[in-house]
Design a protein around this motif. Structure first.
Motif, mmCIF file in Angstrom:
data_model
loop_
_atom_site.group_PDB
_atom_site.id
_atom_site.type_symbol
_atom_site.label_atom_id
_atom_site.label_comp_id
_atom_site.label_asym_id
_atom_site.label_seq_id
_atom_site.Cartn_x
_atom_site.Cartn_y
_atom_site.Cartn_z
ATOM 1 N N VAL A 298 -0.960 -30.370 -2.062
ATOM 2 C CA VAL A 298 -1.263 -28.986 -2.420
ATOM 3 C C VAL A 298 0.051 -28.245 -2.655
ATOM 4 N N ASP A 299 0.004 -27.232 -3.531
ATOM 5 C CA ASP A 299 1.223 -26.511 -3.900
ATOM 6 C C ASP A 299 1.243 -25.052 -3.445
ATOM 7 N N GLY A 300 0.085 -24.491 -3.132
ATOM 8 C CA GLY A 300 0.042 -23.094 -2.732
ATOM 9 C C GLY A 300 -1.264 -22.756 -2.049
ATOM 10 N N LEU A 301 -1.304 -21.568 -1.438
ATOM 11 C CA LEU A 301 -2.472 -21.152 -0.671
ATOM 12 C C LEU A 301 -2.877 -19.728 -1.031
ATOM 13 N N ARG A 302 -4.173 -19.495 -1.011
ATOM 14 C CA ARG A 302 -4.755 -18.157 -1.088
ATOM 15 C C ARG A 302 -5.311 -17.853 0.287
ATOM 16 N N LEU B 116 -0.659 -16.319 -1.847
ATOM 17 C CA LEU B 116 -1.343 -15.110 -2.308
ATOM 18 C C LEU B 116 -2.271 -14.637 -1.202
ATOM 19 N N ILE B 117 -2.439 -13.317 -1.093
ATOM 20 C CA ILE B 117 -3.364 -12.801 -0.091
ATOM 21 C C ILE B 117 -4.515 -12.057 -0.767
ATOM 22 N N GLU B 118 -5.698 -12.225 -0.191
ATOM 23 C CA GLU B 118 -6.868 -11.503 -0.678
ATOM 24 C C GLU B 118 -6.789 -10.089 -0.090
ATOM 25 N N PRO C 110 5.603 -9.951 -10.475
ATOM 26 C CA PRO C 110 5.412 -10.838 -11.626
ATOM 27 C C PRO C 110 4.648 -12.117 -11.309
ATOM 28 N N LEU C 111 4.573 -12.489 -10.022
ATOM 29 C CA LEU C 111 3.876 -13.712 -9.634
ATOM 30 C C LEU C 111 2.559 -13.437 -8.924
ATOM 31 N N SER C 112 2.128 -12.175 -8.897
ATOM 32 C CA SER C 112 0.834 -11.827 -8.324
ATOM 33 C C SER C 112 -0.271 -12.254 -9.282
ATOM 34 N N MET C 113 -1.426 -12.589 -8.729
ATOM 35 C CA MET C 113 -2.533 -13.044 -9.555
ATOM 36 C C MET C 113 -3.180 -11.875 -10.287
ATOM 37 N N THR C 114 -3.710 -12.161 -11.474
ATOM 38 C CA THR C 114 -4.587 -11.219 -12.168
ATOM 39 C C THR C 114 -5.937 -11.901 -12.349
ATOM 40 N N THR C 115 -6.987 -11.112 -12.405
ATOM 41 C CA THR C 115 -8.320 -11.688 -12.516
ATOM 42 C C THR C 115 -9.260 -10.702 -13.185
ATOM 43 N N LEU C 116 -10.384 -11.206 -13.666
ATOM 44 C CA LEU C 116 -11.478 -10.380 -14.170
ATOM 45 C C LEU C 116 -12.780 -10.661 -13.433
ATOM 46 N N SER D 15 7.826 -6.489 3.536
ATOM 47 C CA SER D 15 8.117 -7.545 4.516
ATOM 48 C C SER D 15 7.134 -8.704 4.451
ATOM 49 N N PHE D 16 6.088 -8.586 3.644
ATOM 50 C CA PHE D 16 5.089 -9.649 3.571
ATOM 51 C C PHE D 16 5.645 -10.861 2.819
ATOM 52 N N GLU D 17 5.544 -12.011 3.434
ATOM 53 C CA GLU D 17 5.993 -13.263 2.821
ATOM 54 C C GLU D 17 4.880 -13.815 1.921
ATOM 55 N N CYS D 18 4.762 -13.235 0.741
ATOM 56 C CA CYS D 18 3.777 -13.715 -0.218
ATOM 57 C C CYS D 18 4.177 -13.226 -1.600
ATOM 58 N N GLU D 19 3.566 -13.818 -2.615
ATOM 59 C CA GLU D 19 3.905 -13.464 -3.989
ATOM 60 C C GLU D 19 3.044 -12.338 -4.536
#
Length: 774
Positions: A231-235, A262-264, A477-483, A276-280
């Motif tokens: 695995v390469d990443g986590l949500r 990524l965080i929901e 720039p690395l945050s997710m986008t969605t519809l 300070s959050f360690e996420c993209e």
């Protein structure tokens, strides 16, 4: 750190396992996808379609393909140069069937002496040393308890027996009294529960991943995925429920070897992630709200507001007051147990009774403008909420003044538990009071009441949209986008069609009045919501619409609700839905409306899709939405779909068979595949963000931008407000100045450099994706 260019979300379940997903990887590669994005795959409640009810975090769910399935999927992704992103659930575990969850079974059997007692968030003292399980129809149902096979049984429910608590012939009621748990009537959960849950779901028990040994055991399998390069990443699901999101993310980043996270997290307008959050970044609801609103006509607001007021008997919907009321409905109802637990943490020195403390705490939470504060950085939010609570309820000033300094202390110490737990609770109230209640009451335009959005923000100008995209490029720039996601209230294409109503406010007003005459509902705002939803997905199956109508009405809670359904009202509601199928007059009105909406809705949908896939961020495609997908809230949005049809259609496109119409499934597939491929294959074209200004009579009907940085990049052009464009006579002399010679990835035609008429650029489709020669 390896980062994705794009993702494609797959719902993994027993009917679509990891092995099935592995078989689809070649198609996803052809589509242009960079990473495969998986729903939760750890062992969950048997039969769970979503996987958020994990029962055993130590293994990949065998019903979802098991470790062998993950290996197969990962290998397939590696073979095709793709990454893997997995959804994980650190906040809670599933406890609906105790025997399936070894941690929970041990807790029930051994109580405070269980090795898993530190994992669960239980107020033992409040329960008299026992954990309360709300499963009985009523308390007197203890008479139905039985002892079978060394277990306590309540019909199909199975519970363990503590060592030495039972001998043959004992009365089951007496045996029950000796256990570390107490089975109670389900209605007592609102006020007397003593374990933390996920929202108000009794079958999802919160766990304490802030405890190092709990974190380690809960994440042992997850860290294996990274050690073995599976695995390469986590949500991360629902980080707002954690005691220490910042600390959790820091530890998770380390455990995952610095992987992409990524965080929901739902960001309210103007809110930013703590630095300070360690996420993209987030899973993209903030992006969804912006994209939706740039395709909504602001001039439709007065007409839709007037209709909404008419349906409310002449009253104007006050959203701020509405959500205050819906949040208090939650704090005083299904989450009252949580408020009472907070009240029990208020020290006697504050001079507040439990009732007064709970009331003041509830009023402060009801005043929160965001899901939670992250102290100490969020101190201003807390202070503002306290001030608003006092302005609404001046008689609470003394209580709020006593509570504020206590709530500001939210560190790891025992005397800081109130502030820490308050932060965990505010997001629960926001989600249940706003997303799951107010969003079904504030119904002037369904597109606006989507997860993560502020429905009082009606529309965005192109200038404001561009400003937000520039900030996104600079900051996330690395945050997710969605519809569309598994949690959206309506899918992207449903919202795109509903958005057209803002261009047709008079026509919609007349239509809804007529529908209310033919199939009346006494709840006007709900009728507005219902018929918008039906028009958004029509044609649809009767069962789907009946299920949605019931859920929407019960969530709104005005005319019926989940706990005590109003049978008379629900009969009328069902009859209104049936009328869409059985009453020729209703059917004619509905068909006429959809015929009017559909071409403009399709234009909106293609525009939104192209903008989302090419704007700053990492675009996600929810499974199946490369074709038209007109879905409503879950479980409707988790229906199976046909991968083979999409694969065959993509092959036809690649063979040169272009769509006959922009309203065909193939048109959406064309937009999706060409945008994904361009982002993956030519990343140098997506390094900046510059608005592309149009000139001419219809300039306001175009949203356009150049993703280059210093040199020309990919250029996106999308039609907005298509009904108004048609009424003004089309594009006429409207033009854009192209920075280089470019080729449209959709039509294959070439343009520029220099001024080009938009009518030529958008001759074939309502959108264009231009790229300079390689």
């Amino acid at each position: 750190m390896r980062t994705p260019v794009s993702t494609y979300r797959l719902q993994i379940r027993s009917s679509f396992t990891l092995f099935d997903a592995a078989e689809k990887v070649p198609y996803l590669k052809d589509l242009g996808v960079d990473w495969v994005y998986l729903s939760p795959i750890l062992t969950a409640e048997k039969g769970s379609d979503h996987g958020y009810d994990v029962t055993d975090p130590s293994a990949v769910d065998p019903d979802r393909g098991g470790p062998e399935g993950l290996l197969a999927l990962s290998q397939a992704a590696r073979d095709h140069g793709m990454g893997v992103l997995v959804d994980i659930v650190p906040n809670h575990v599933g406890v609906a069937t105790p025997v399936q969850n070894p941690w929970w079974w041990s807790l029930l059997k051994e109580g405070r002496q269980s090795p898993y007692a530190p994992a669960f968030d239980v107020d033992w003292d409040f329960g008299g040393g026992r954990i309360r399980i709300p499963v009985l129809g009523q308390d007197s149902d203890v008479d139905a308890l039985e002892i079978r096979d060394g277990e306590l049984r309540y019909y199909d429910h199975r519970f363990p027996l503590a060592e030495g608590s039972y001998t043959d012939g004992d009365d089951p009621r007496d045996v029950h009294d000796r256990q570390h748990y107490e089975l109670v009537g389900w209605r007592r959960a609102d006020n007397e529960l003593n374990y933390r849950r996920f929202f108000a779901v009794n079958s999802l028990a919160g766990i304490r991943v802030e405890v190092p040994e709990v974190f380690d055991e809960a994440h042992e399998e997850i860290t294996r995925w990274f050690r073995e390069d599976l695995v390469d990443g986590l949500r991360i699901d629902h980080p707002d429920g954690l005691a220490d999101p910042e600390g959790y993310l820091r530890r998770l980043r380390e455990a995952a070897g610095g992987a992409y996270l990524l965080i929901e997290k739902i960001l309210e307008p103007g809110e930013v992630l703590p630095g300070s959050f360690e996420c993209e970044g987030t899973t993209g609801y903030d992006a969804l709200a912006d994209v939706d609103r740039v395709f909504i006509d602001p001039q439709g607001q007065p007409g839709l507001d007037a209709l909404d007021s008419e349906l409310r008997g002449g009253e104007t919907a006050d959203y701020e007051e509405m959500i205050r009321g819906t949040k208090r409905r939650i704090t005083d109802g299904i989450l009252h147990s949580e408020m009472l637990r907070l009240a029990r943490l208020v020290p006697a020195s504050a001079g507040l009774s439990a009732e007064a403390a709970a009331d003041a705490l509830s009023e402060i939470i009801a005043a929160f403008p965001v899901y939670r504060s992250y102290l100490p950085a969020g101190g201003d939010v807390l202070r503002e909420a306290c001030a608003l609570a006092v302005s609404r309820r001046p008689e609470l000033e003394t209580a709020v003044d006593a509570l504020l300094p206590l709530l500001q202390r939210a560190g790891p110490g025992e005397d800081e538990e109130l502030g820490r737990r308050f932060q965990q609770t505010s997001g629960m109230v926001m989600a249940k009071g706003v997303e799951d209640t107010a969003f079904f009451r504030y119904t002037r335009l369904g597109t606006l009441t989507e997860v993560g959005a502020d429905p009082t923000e009606f529309a965005l100008s192109t200038d404001e949209f561009h400003a937000r995209m520039a900030r996104r490029q600079a900051e996330l720039p690395l945050s997710m986008t969605t519809l569309s996601t598994h949690d959206t209230k309506r899918s992207e294409d449903t919202r795109a069609r509903i958005s057209v109503l803002a261009e047709l406010a008079p026509e919609w007003t007349a239509t809804l009045r007529r529908l209310q005459e033919l199939a009346p509902l006494p709840d006007g705002p709900l009728a507005n919501l219902l018929w918008q939803a039906i028009a958004g997905v029509w044609p649809a199956d009767r069962e789907r619409l009946q299920s949605y109508a019931e859920k929407a009405a019960r969530e709104a809670g005005n005319s019926t609700d989940w706990l005590d359904p109003n049978e008379d009202f629900e009969t009328q509601l069902a009859a209104a839905v049936d009328a869409a199928f059985d009453n020729p007059a209703v059917r004619a009105v509905l068909d006429g409306l959809v015929d009017l909406l559909d071409p403009y809705g399709a234009a909106n949908a293609l525009g939104a899709k192209l903008v989302q896939l090419t704007m700053p961020g990492v675009p996600d495609v929810y499974q199946g939405t490369e074709f038209w997908d007109r879905s409503l809230t879950d479980p409707d949005n988790r229906r199976p779909f046909d991968f083979d049809a999409r694969r065959d259609a993509l092959a036809a496109l690649d063979a040169g068979e272009l769509p006959a119409s922009y309203r065909d499934d193939a048109a959406k597939l064309l937009v999706t595949s060409r945008a994904l491929r361009l982002r993956r294959d030519r990343p140098e074209l997506f390094t900046g963000y510059t608005p592309l200004q149009a000139t001419g009579a219809a300039a306001g009907h175009l949203v356009a931008f150049d993703r280059g940085s210093g040199t020309p990049g990919a250029v996106t052009l999308a039609t907005r407000l298509p009904r108004g464009l048609e009424q003004r006579g089309g594009w006429q002399d409207t033009a854009v100045d192209l920075p280089a010679a470019m080729t449209d990835q959709l039509s294959g035609r070439s343009f520029g450099p220099g001024p080009v008429k938009v009518a030529d650029l958008l001759r074939d489709y309502p959108v264009a994706l231009l790229a300079p020669a390689a």
